[in-house]
Design a protein around this motif. Structure first.
Motif, short mmCIF file in Angstrom:
data_model
loop_
_atom_site.label_atom_id
_atom_site.label_comp_id
_atom_site.label_asym_id
_atom_site.label_seq_id
_atom_site.Cartn_x
_atom_site.Cartn_y
_atom_site.Cartn_z
N MET A 133 33.44 47.80 38.22
CA MET A 133 34.72 47.89 37.53
C MET A 133 34.99 46.64 36.70
N VAL A 134 34.47 45.50 37.16
CA VAL A 134 34.64 44.26 36.41
C VAL A 134 33.58 44.18 35.31
N ALA A 135 32.35 44.54 35.64
CA ALA A 135 31.26 44.46 34.67
C ALA A 135 31.51 45.37 33.47
N LYS A 136 32.15 46.51 33.70
CA LYS A 136 32.39 47.49 32.63
C LYS A 136 33.83 47.48 32.13
N MET A 137 34.62 46.51 32.57
CA MET A 137 36.02 46.44 32.17
C MET A 137 36.16 45.97 30.72
N TYR A 138 37.12 46.53 30.00
CA TYR A 138 37.35 46.13 28.61
C TYR A 138 37.64 44.63 28.57
N PRO A 139 36.82 43.83 27.87
CA PRO A 139 36.90 42.37 27.94
C PRO A 139 38.28 41.73 27.77
N PRO A 140 39.10 42.12 26.78
CA PRO A 140 40.42 41.48 26.67
C PRO A 140 41.30 41.70 27.90
N VAL A 141 41.22 42.90 28.50
CA VAL A 141 42.00 43.16 29.71
C VAL A 141 41.41 42.39 30.89
N ALA A 200 35.98 34.72 40.05
CA ALA A 200 36.99 35.00 41.07
C ALA A 200 37.41 36.46 41.03
N LEU A 201 37.54 37.01 39.82
CA LEU A 201 37.91 38.42 39.69
C LEU A 201 36.80 39.32 40.23
N GLU A 202 35.56 38.98 39.91
CA GLU A 202 34.42 39.75 40.40
C GLU A 202 34.37 39.71 41.93
N ALA A 203 34.63 38.54 42.50
CA ALA A 203 34.62 38.40 43.96
C ALA A 203 35.71 39.24 44.59
N GLN A 204 36.88 39.29 43.95
CA GLN A 204 37.98 40.08 44.49
C GLN A 204 37.62 41.56 44.55
N TYR A 205 37.05 42.09 43.48
CA TYR A 205 36.68 43.50 43.46
C TYR A 205 35.54 43.79 44.44
N ARG A 206 34.60 42.86 44.54
CA ARG A 206 33.49 43.04 45.48
C ARG A 206 34.01 43.09 46.91
N GLN A 207 34.97 42.23 47.22
CA GLN A 207 35.55 42.19 48.56
C GLN A 207 36.33 43.47 48.87
N ILE A 208 36.99 44.03 47.86
CA ILE A 208 37.70 45.30 48.06
C ILE A 208 36.71 46.39 48.45
N GLY A 209 35.58 46.45 47.73
CA GLY A 209 34.56 47.44 48.04
C GLY A 209 33.99 47.27 49.44
N ARG A 257 39.92 39.55 30.67
CA ARG A 257 40.35 38.17 30.47
C ARG A 257 41.76 37.96 31.02
N MET A 258 42.65 38.90 30.72
CA MET A 258 44.03 38.81 31.18
C MET A 258 44.11 38.83 32.70
N LEU A 259 43.41 39.78 33.34
CA LEU A 259 43.47 39.92 34.79
C LEU A 259 42.84 38.72 35.49
N ALA A 260 41.72 38.23 34.95
CA ALA A 260 41.03 37.09 35.56
C ALA A 260 41.90 35.84 35.51
N ASP A 261 42.54 35.61 34.37
CA ASP A 261 43.39 34.43 34.24
C ASP A 261 44.65 34.54 35.10
N GLU A 262 45.20 35.75 35.20
CA GLU A 262 46.37 35.95 36.05
C GLU A 262 46.02 35.71 37.52
N GLY A 291 42.14 33.49 25.30
CA GLY A 291 42.39 34.45 26.35
C GLY A 291 43.47 35.43 25.99
N GLY A 292 44.01 35.35 24.78
CA GLY A 292 45.11 36.23 24.43
C GLY A 292 44.89 36.97 23.14
N VAL A 293 45.94 37.50 22.58
CA VAL A 293 45.86 38.25 21.34
C VAL A 293 46.74 37.57 20.31
N SER A 294 46.21 37.35 19.14
CA SER A 294 46.98 36.64 18.13
C SER A 294 46.58 37.09 16.73
#
Length: 269
Positions: A47-55, A117-126, A57-62, A158-161
């Motif tokens: 889900m992280v590997a195939k996630m739309y990159p801008p989103v 960190a985001l990848e680790a979170q999703y891996r831990q959920i699985g 980026r947002m989730l990882a930074d959050e 990391g954002g949109v401008s």
């Protein structure tokens, strides 16, 4: 409304209500079906590997900010401080190229850590779901439900401008940053997943969940840093609110057509 925006918005409506499946949405459908193996293994890292990159980026930074600043008030202040520092670097005409490159290098390093960190979170959920005894029996992606052509986001850091000074810093040709020049495609794909898990008595309960995926592909962009992902399909699941999508694609129609969702028990085998 600018003519090019109106034309593209009209295209959104036409594509969304087309009776036939377009070649592009067929490609999205095929790309989504290739996820079946990963879904059935219960490995959430796809889900992280195939996630739309801008989103992503947002989730990882959050997530990184939530870990570093558990208190929401303190976190909001930290986000504002970081934004102010970046704005200062972008706006300060005295900022040297070397200083900017040093800042940008550190920013990219932080992004890489946040991604991990985001990848680790999703891996831990699985892994947690597996320990709880959940297994996926089947995963099916149905024919495209709706399709939209939208103006692609200009991703800066990391954002949109769309600020000209931001675009110049990122090496974007300003003359090419126009609505209609940068284009993305969003395809809504219905999904059906059948899974089972033990109940409180130890008996396995089978469930069927109907949902959907957003398949997203950037097709044209003026952003040099985004060209690596051109014409590649990325995905977001139904937990992504349409409002979040619209924050990246402001011209996404208000009446986005989505398939109905449901969860129902199935007979035991």
């Amino acid at each position: 409304m600018k003519p090019c925006v109106f034309i593209l918005s009209a295209a959104c409506c036409c594509v969304a209500h087309a009776q036939q499946v377009s070649p592009a949405s067929q490609e999205a459908w095929q790309a989504a079906r290739e996820l079946t193996g990963a879904v059935r293994t219960g490995d959430m890292s796809w889900m992280v590997a195939k996630m739309y990159p801008p989103v992503k980026r947002m989730l990882a930074d959050e997530l990184a900010m939530q870990i570093k600043y558990p208190d929401s008030v303190e976190r909001a202040r930290a986000v504002e401080r970081q934004s102010q520092i970046r704005r200062t670097m972008m706006d300060d005409r005295q900022t040297t190229k070397a200083a900017w490159e040093k800042y940008r290098k550190q920013e990219l390093a932080n992004m890489a850590e946040n991604d991990k960190a985001l990848e680790a979170q999703y891996r831990q959920i699985g892994e947690k779901l597996k320990k709880q005894g959940m297994t996926v029996e089947s995963f099916q992606v149905s024919a495209p439900f709706s399709e939209y052509l939208v103006v692609a986001p200009s991703v800066i850091g990391g954002g949109v401008s769309n600020r000209k000074d931001d675009l110049a810093r990122e090496g974007v040709d300003e003359s090419r940053v126009e609505e209609g020049k940068a284009q993305s495609r969003i395809v809504v794909l219905p999904t059906t997943i059948v899974y089972s898990a033990p109940d409180v008595d130890g008996n396995r309960t089978r469930m069927e969940k109907k949902s959907y995926l957003f398949a997203i592909r950037d097709e044209r962009t003026a952003n040099e840093s985004a060209k690596a992902r051109l014409n590649k399909w990325f995905f977001l699941d139904a937990s992504t609110d349409v409002k979040v999508l619209r924050s990246f694609f402001p011209d996404l129609p208000l009446g986005v057509r989505l398939p109905s969702t449901s969860v129902r028990p199935l007979p035991a085998r």
